[in-house]
Structure formats: structure tokens, C-alpha cells
Scaffold this motif. Structure first.
Motif, PDB file in Angstrom:
ATOM      1  N   GLY A  93      -6.970  -0.230  -0.786  1.00  0.00           N
ATOM      2  CA  GLY A  93      -7.140   0.080  -2.196  1.00  0.00           C
ATOM      3  C   GLY A  93      -6.257  -0.823  -3.045  1.00  0.00           C
ATOM      4  O   GLY A  93      -5.210  -1.279  -2.583  1.00  0.00           O
ATOM      5  N   ARG A  98      -5.613   1.703 -10.236  1.00  0.00           N
ATOM      6  CA  ARG A  98      -5.419   3.143 -10.075  1.00  0.00           C
ATOM      7  C   ARG A  98      -5.470   3.889 -11.409  1.00  0.00           C
ATOM      8  O   ARG A  98      -6.103   4.940 -11.532  1.00  0.00           O
ATOM      9  CB  ARG A  98      -4.078   3.379  -9.382  1.00  0.00           C
ATOM     10  CG  ARG A  98      -3.780   4.809  -9.019  1.00  0.00           C
ATOM     11  CD  ARG A  98      -2.550   4.859  -8.146  1.00  0.00           C
ATOM     12  NE  ARG A  98      -2.110   6.218  -7.897  1.00  0.00           N
ATOM     13  CZ  ARG A  98      -1.562   6.616  -6.766  1.00  0.00           C
ATOM     14  NH1 ARG A  98      -1.425   5.777  -5.776  1.00  0.00           N
ATOM     15  NH2 ARG A  98      -1.163   7.865  -6.631  1.00  0.00           N
ATOM     16  N   ASN A 105     -10.482   7.319  -7.759  1.00  0.00           N
ATOM     17  CA  ASN A 105     -10.366   6.238  -6.769  1.00  0.00           C
ATOM     18  C   ASN A 105     -11.608   5.369  -6.658  1.00  0.00           C
ATOM     19  O   ASN A 105     -11.752   4.621  -5.691  1.00  0.00           O
ATOM     20  CB  ASN A 105     -10.004   6.788  -5.380  1.00  0.00           C
ATOM     21  CG  ASN A 105      -8.564   7.231  -5.285  1.00  0.00           C
ATOM     22  OD1 ASN A 105      -7.716   6.787  -6.051  1.00  0.00           O
ATOM     23  ND2 ASN A 105      -8.282   8.132  -4.364  1.00  0.00           N
ATOM     24  N   SER A 108     -10.262   1.745  -7.496  1.00  0.00           N
ATOM     25  CA  SER A 108      -9.122   1.359  -6.674  1.00  0.00           C
ATOM     26  C   SER A 108      -9.438   1.334  -5.184  1.00  0.00           C
ATOM     27  O   SER A 108      -8.899   0.497  -4.449  1.00  0.00           O
ATOM     28  CB  SER A 108      -7.927   2.279  -6.932  1.00  0.00           C
ATOM     29  OG  SER A 108      -8.236   3.622  -6.621  1.00  0.00           O
ATOM     30  N   LYS A 109     -10.338   2.214  -4.719  1.00  0.00           N
ATOM     31  CA  LYS A 109     -10.597   2.290  -3.283  1.00  0.00           C
ATOM     32  C   LYS A 109     -12.064   2.185  -2.894  1.00  0.00           C
ATOM     33  O   LYS A 109     -12.387   2.223  -1.706  1.00  0.00           O
ATOM     34  CB  LYS A 109     -10.025   3.604  -2.723  1.00  0.00           C
ATOM     35  CG  LYS A 109      -8.513   3.650  -2.693  1.00  0.00           C
ATOM     36  CD  LYS A 109      -8.016   4.697  -1.721  1.00  0.00           C
ATOM     37  CE  LYS A 109      -6.541   4.531  -1.479  1.00  0.00           C
ATOM     38  NZ  LYS A 109      -6.065   5.352  -0.344  1.00  0.00           N
TER      39      LYS A 109
END
Length: 237
Positions: A93, A98, A105, A108-109
Motif C-alpha cells: 500500500g 492514505r 484503502n 492506498s491499497k
């Protein structure tokens, strides 16, 4: 290299589930919380491009559960019986995105390729879920090591808990959390993750980090601050 798993209908990840990680974060949850990663995040061992304009690409070695039989409203004592296999996963991530996620998420992920998995599956029927070991190496140095004895919530409980809300289908994946030691990888780094139970092993999941050409041109832009950097590098979680 082909993926060790088939494309799932969903991937569910646990936020905090190792005592060592909870100690770093300074909080111990009373119950697990989750987020989703899209199936398009799945990738085999290989190369992961860090998005242009970001600097905090976090790695998190994890044990992935692969569901074998449909689970809906099951009991914790029966949860493990719905797991077909376990393997190694790396829940990458970018902490730079974030703040833009508002806790989801997604940015970010959820990027393509942000979930390398494999390379081999370990048959769940051949292992004790309480006796698995997880290790992560950064450039050959051991960064993470834990066993499932350190879990806050065991695998059967996670399956049962999730099955109250959503039906787990065959090939669905549960990411079971990461222990202390997760940190940041930069271009040129090699990150390796392995899950084993004695002589049974997933093999080493290898990911080489490269500098990506594609970044964020629309909407939220990468941003960081000292607190986010501390979280990413693992100095306090």
C-alpha cells in the motif's frame, strides 16, 4: 509465472490481528475490522512499480486463506473447515494516498498488482492453523517473523465472523493481518514472504520494487506528514 490461486469474487483483509502489531499501534481491538481489496490487485511473484510521485510504499507480509467451500453464517468451530489452502501474500500500500481514502484503502491499497500472492498453495487439511509461521525479508534481512500463536483472532473465528455479513465463496481470499516489522520498500528493493508449517511451505513470494511511470493526475494527490511517515516505516507501527 501464473498465480497460485484462481480469481476470487472478493478479497477481505483484516486490519489488526497480531499482538505484536497491535502493541506497535498502541491499541488492541475487541473484534476484527476489515477492508476490501479488488481482485485486480492480485499478482504473481515479479515486479511491482511504485506509483510515480509517491515515496511510502509499505510492505506487509501476510498469511492468505483461500476458501474452499461456501461459508454463510458458520460457527467459529467450523470456520477452518471452509478453508482449502493457505499461502503467502504481500499486502502492499502507498501511505501517501492514505489520507485521500477516508479509511476505505481504495487508493492506498487497491491498485493493480498491490497483492502478490503465492507461489505455492499449502493444503489446509495438512496443517494445524495454530502452528503456521510467517516470515518476510527485505533485501535478504529478516524483517518480520511470527507464528499464528500470536494472532488475536484465529482463522476459524475470522471465517465465521465474516460469514455473518457476506457469503464466502470458493476461491475467495482472506488476508489475516501482518505482524510487527512491516515497513517501507523503495525502488531496487527485494521483498520476500514465506509461510511454512514444518516441511510444508508456500515457497518464497518475491517482489522486486521498481519506479513506476504512472502516477496520480486526477483527483486526490499524494501527501504525507511526519505521523504518516512514522506509521509507514514502522517506528511506531
Amino acid at each position: 509465472m501464473e498465480l497460485a490461486v484462481r480469481r476470487p469474487s472478493k478479497i477481505v483483509a483484516v486490519h489488526l490481528n497480531y499482538r505484536s502489531r497491535a502493541a506497535q499501534r498502541g491499541k488492541v481491538p475487541d473484534f476484527p475490522s476489515y477492508f476490501l481489496k479488488p481482485p485486480s490487485a492480485l499478482a504473481p511473484p515479479g515486479v511491482l512499480a511504485r506509483p510515480a510521485g509517491t515515496s511510502l510504499l509499505g510492505f506487509e507480509g501476510e498469511i492468505a486463506l483461500v476458501i474452499g467451500t461456501r461459508a454463510a453464517g458458520v460457527k467459529p468451530a467450523d470456520g477452518w473447515s471452509h478453508v482449502a489452502a493457505v499461502t503467502a501474500a504481500n499486502d502492499f500500500g502507498v501511505y501517501d494516498m492514505r489520507a485521500a481514502d477516508g479509511g476505505s484503502n481504495v487508493r492506498s491499497k487497491g491498485a493493480d498488482g498491490f497483492l502478490p500472492i503465492g507461489p505455492e498453495l499449502i493444503d489446509a487439511r495438512q496443517v494445524d492453523p495454530a502452528g503456521l509461521r510467517l516470515r518476510t525479508w527485505l533485501n535478504g534481512s529478516l524483517a518480520q517473523e511470527a507464528t499464528t500463536a500470536d494472532l488475536l483472532f484465529d482463522f476459524g473465528y475470522l471465517v465465521a465472523d465474516l460469514s455473518q455479513t457476506l457469503t464466502l465463496e470458493p476461491d475467495d481470499i482472506i488476508l489475516t493481518g501482518t505482524p510487527a516489522g512491516a515497513s517501507v520498500a523503495v525502488p531496487g528493493d527485494l521483498v520476500e514472504v514465506e509461510v511454512d508449517a514444518g516441511s510444508l511451505t508456500s515457497g518464497r513470494l518475491t517482489t522486486r520494487i521498481a519506479e513506476g511511470a504512472r502516477g496520480y493526475r486526477i483527483g486526490a494527490q499524494p501527501a504525507t506528514d511526519p505521523e504518516v511517515a512514522r506509521l509507514a516505516w514502522g517506528t511506531d507501527g
